[in-house]
Design a protein around this motif. Structure first.
Motif, mmCIF file in Angstrom:
data_model
loop_
_atom_site.group_PDB
_atom_site.id
_atom_site.type_symbol
_atom_site.label_atom_id
_atom_site.label_comp_id
_atom_site.label_asym_id
_atom_site.label_seq_id
_atom_site.Cartn_x
_atom_site.Cartn_y
_atom_site.Cartn_z
ATOM 1 N N LYS A 199 0.825 -1.203 0.000
ATOM 2 C CA LYS A 199 0.000 0.000 0.000
ATOM 3 C C LYS A 199 0.862 1.257 0.000
ATOM 4 N N THR A 200 0.289 2.341 -0.503
ATOM 5 C CA THR A 200 0.960 3.643 -0.507
ATOM 6 C C THR A 200 0.686 4.368 0.811
ATOM 7 N N TRP A 201 1.701 5.074 1.310
ATOM 8 C CA TRP A 201 1.557 5.846 2.553
ATOM 9 C C TRP A 201 1.687 7.323 2.226
ATOM 10 N N THR A 202 0.815 8.141 2.778
ATOM 11 C CA THR A 202 0.913 9.593 2.584
ATOM 12 C C THR A 202 0.719 10.292 3.920
ATOM 13 N N GLY A 203 1.385 11.422 4.088
ATOM 14 C CA GLY A 203 1.239 12.190 5.317
ATOM 15 C C GLY A 203 2.411 13.130 5.524
ATOM 16 N N GLU A 204 2.418 13.803 6.659
ATOM 17 C CA GLU A 204 3.512 14.710 7.005
ATOM 18 C C GLU A 204 4.568 13.943 7.781
ATOM 19 N N ALA A 205 5.839 14.276 7.535
ATOM 20 C CA ALA A 205 6.940 13.591 8.209
ATOM 21 C C ALA A 205 8.041 14.589 8.543
ATOM 22 N N ARG A 206 8.665 14.362 9.685
ATOM 23 C CA ARG A 206 9.817 15.176 10.082
ATOM 24 C C ARG A 206 11.082 14.400 9.749
#
Length: 671
Positions: A199-206
């Protein structure tokens, strides 16, 4: 050039094979290519000799390494379908590739044949995908890593932003791009688990730069696949650090108190809910500075901020491992694991560490409450309610202390929470009833009307009186539903009585929240019309609090006037217990006055009470009001009221609240 290389170059058979051929050493560096390869790939042998995988893009070449090892180990040709190859003119295409390893002397080589027509135009769809990839590379940071999570490629935009160099990251774990904390490691693990599930993962990351500086990205992590079922993964990221910094600033404005630097009421709810979600036990401590306005008025006006700052400093020094927030002008809330005895010790700590402002000691004391989670209350709303109950109790006893919930307080709050929980269920099931308490003309002794009172008998909460029910219904916003239920029931009952010749005046209670609905007057009129009820047989009872608030809201007054014009009357309930203002007597269409039962029940117990009640009655008469006395329970009270000129009595002496059928029997027996 070796003998076999010269042979290949001059051999017409190899040069006339209708497919490009490239021979590389064991490391993938070009040693020879056919004339067809020169034409198809737009290359010259002298220019590409020694290059690494010239038929592949850099990122693809890194991914191809495992397949290359497979070719070198195999005795048989290895075939790759739908292989993406890169032409030196900058375009790409897809072809079938056949590679065969062989040994010349002691050196290992690989001959690769591409089933590619040198004059065939590149596939249009593939060109579109290539253009899309080039566009993404220009706009996004791109990072490739293999199934072992080792980085195989990073595009120039990523290297520029992160300050990493290929030498420092190629072949290194992808974890290196993130901070090395337990939270960050868990965060990266969740991304990788998502990728490995396909699956593809999307979101904000530091993420972390080479120099240790953090930056924020909008990240899309995509699982990819090479021929022979080899997997690899790609990160597409866009730098959002400035946006995050702006958001952090907005959050700081929204959640940080500018005077004390503490987090505020909005943040407090998040802190409590997070602690509840984590299953932590904690004490919810609410503190209120006593006589705050007196303290600030006796000194310079600027002393307020100084006082709050110094008080905050003492909170921070005394309480450790504690979330401290400012929730009001002089109110503070703490979420702490500390014990009750330690929390209560803050009172003597303040005395031992007085606050001095401009050389003057400020005599500050506090009132506080301790409510435990989950032992006392189980939600933020109920923790707040319990805190206010305890603080009100502390202040009524003189303040200057911090107290936990008493067993009695705990019992009352638990019952209130139970009623709140069961109330929605009761409304859904229509599990309520309307009772009628008769109102008796004091001169004739005849029943002239009745007050409609909602009663609720719950299987868990038992009998819930209006005194318990109505305040909770107002807090939860369910007062509208209860009011509508009573209105519908009363209108239907009045219609039923009218068919049997019973024309009884009925009063219902209403709240200011109901009349803030601009359609309240229309709703009442609609139900009267639907049931063919006479408007002059309905009275709406309001409290002094309602009346005071209605003064400032013209829309409420307007609705009351409309109902009065249709014939509906208004009564002022609980007279004498509210605000000492008579202005609303002139503004609102009130025609009845109901003296509260606490005055009536003290008629024979307090010497001055008959004079006070007499004054209330005379005041009502002077305003042409019909005066009703509530809570009449004894003949002695009845006689005093008759002597004082009261019009109507209501109470247990005349009758308890009963069902409509029983009231109807009373009326028939009286006739």
């Amino acid at each position: 050039m070796s003998e076999w290389q010269e042979l290949l170059s001059s051999n017409l058979v190899f040069n006339h094979i209708p497919f490009p051929i490239i021979i590389t050493d064991k490391d993938g560096r070009v040693v020879w290519c056919s004339q067809h390869a020169e034409r198809a790939f737009h290359i010259k042998l002298d220019e590409v000799k020694g290059e690494l995988y010239p038929f592949m893009r850099q990122e693809k070449a890194a991914q191809f390494k495992a397949s290359w090892e497979k070719i070198l180990r195999s005795r048989n040709p290895v075939r790759f379908e739908n292989m993406e190859v890169h032409l030196h003119d900058g375009t790409d295409t897809v072809t079938t590739m056949v590679a065969k390893a062989f040994t010349s002397g002691s050196t290992r080589y690989v001959m690769t044949l591409f089933e590619l027509d040198e004059f065939e135009e590149s596939n249009t769809a593939f060109q579109e995908l290539t253009s899309l990839r080039d566009g993404l590379s220009d706009s996004f940071m791109m990072l490739y890593f293999d199934k072992d999570h080792l980085i195989t490629y990073a595009n120039p935009l990523f290297l520029k932003t992160s300050k990493w160099t290929p030498k420092r990251i190629i072949g290194r774990p992808v974890w290196q791009m993130f901070a090395d904390t337990p939270e960050d490691r868990q965060f990266v693990e969740s991304i990788l688990n998502t990728l490995e599930s396909g699956k593809t993962w999307t979101g904000e990351a530091r993420k972390m730069k080479k120099d240790g500086e953090s930056y924020w990205v909008n990240l899309t992590a995509i699982p990819m696949a090479l021929p022979e079922e080899e997997k690899y993964y790609m990160f597409l990221a866009r730098d959002i650090t400035k946006i995050k910094q702006f958001q952090d600033h907005l959050e700081e404005v929204a959640f940080i108190d500018p005077v004390t630097g503490l987090e505020n009421r909005h943040r407090l709810e998040q802190i409590v809910n997070n602690a509840i979600q984590d299953g932590r036990h904690f004490s919810f401590v609410y503190l209120n500075i006593d006589q705050f306005y007196t303290l600030t008025d006796v000194s310079d006006p600027d002393v307020e901020n100084e006082l709050l700052t110094e008080f905050t400093n003492r909170l921070r020094m005394y309480f450790s491992d504690t979330a401290i927030t400012r929730t009001g002008i002089h109110e503070f809330a703490l979420v702490t694991p500390l014990s009750d005895w330690f929390i209560e010790g803050f009172v003597p700590y303040l005395r031992q560490h007085p606050i001095y402002i401009r050389g003057t000691a400020i005599p500050i004391t506090i009132s506080g409450s301790i409510t435990r989670y989950p032992e006392d209350q189980q939600s933020f709303v109920h923790l707040m309610k319990a805190s206010h109950v305890t603080i009100d109790k502390v202040k009524s006893q003189g303040g200057g202390s911090i107290a936990a919930l008493s067993p009695d307080d705990h019992g009352r709050l638990n019952r209130k929470a139970l009623i709140e929980k069961r109330l929605m269920h009761a409304l859904d099931r229509n599990n309520m009833q309307v009772l009628y308490q008769p109102q008796v003309d004091i001169l004739t002794g005849r029943i002239t009307g009745a007050e409609a009172l909602v009663r609720w008998r719950d299987e868990e909460a038992g009998i819930v009186s209006p005194e318990e029910l109505i305040p909770i219904a107002e807090e939860t916003g369910l007062i509208h539903d209860i009011g509508l239920f009573v209105l519908e029931s009363v209108c239907q009952q009045m219609k039923d009585w009218a068919t049997r010749g019973i024309n009884l005046h009925v009063s219902i209670n209403s709240s200011v929240r109901e009349f803030r609905d601009k359609d309240m007057a229309s709703l009442i009129q609609e139900h009267l019309d639907q049931n063919n009820c006479r408007p002059d047989q309905l009275t709406v009872e309001i409290t002094e609090k309602f009346a005071l608030e209605a003064e400032a809201e013209r829309s409420i007054i307007r609705q009351m006037m409309l109902l009065q014009q249709s014939g509906v009357t208004f009564a002022l309930d609980d007279f004498g217990t509210g605000y000492a203002s008579f202005r609303y007597m002139q503004l609102l269409p009130i025609s009845e006055l109901k003296i509260d039962k606490q005055f009536i029940q003290s008629l024979s117990q307090q010497e001055k009470m008959p004079k006070l009640v007499s004054g209330m009655i005379q005041f009502g008469k002077s305003m042409d009001f019909r005066v009703i006395a509530e809570g009449v329970e004894t003949n002695e009270q009845f006689e005093v009221l008759r002597t004082l000129g009261c019009d109507v009595t209501q109470g247990y002496l005349s009758g308890h609240p009963v069902e409509a059928a029983e009231l109807e029997r009373w009326l028939k027996s009286a006739d």
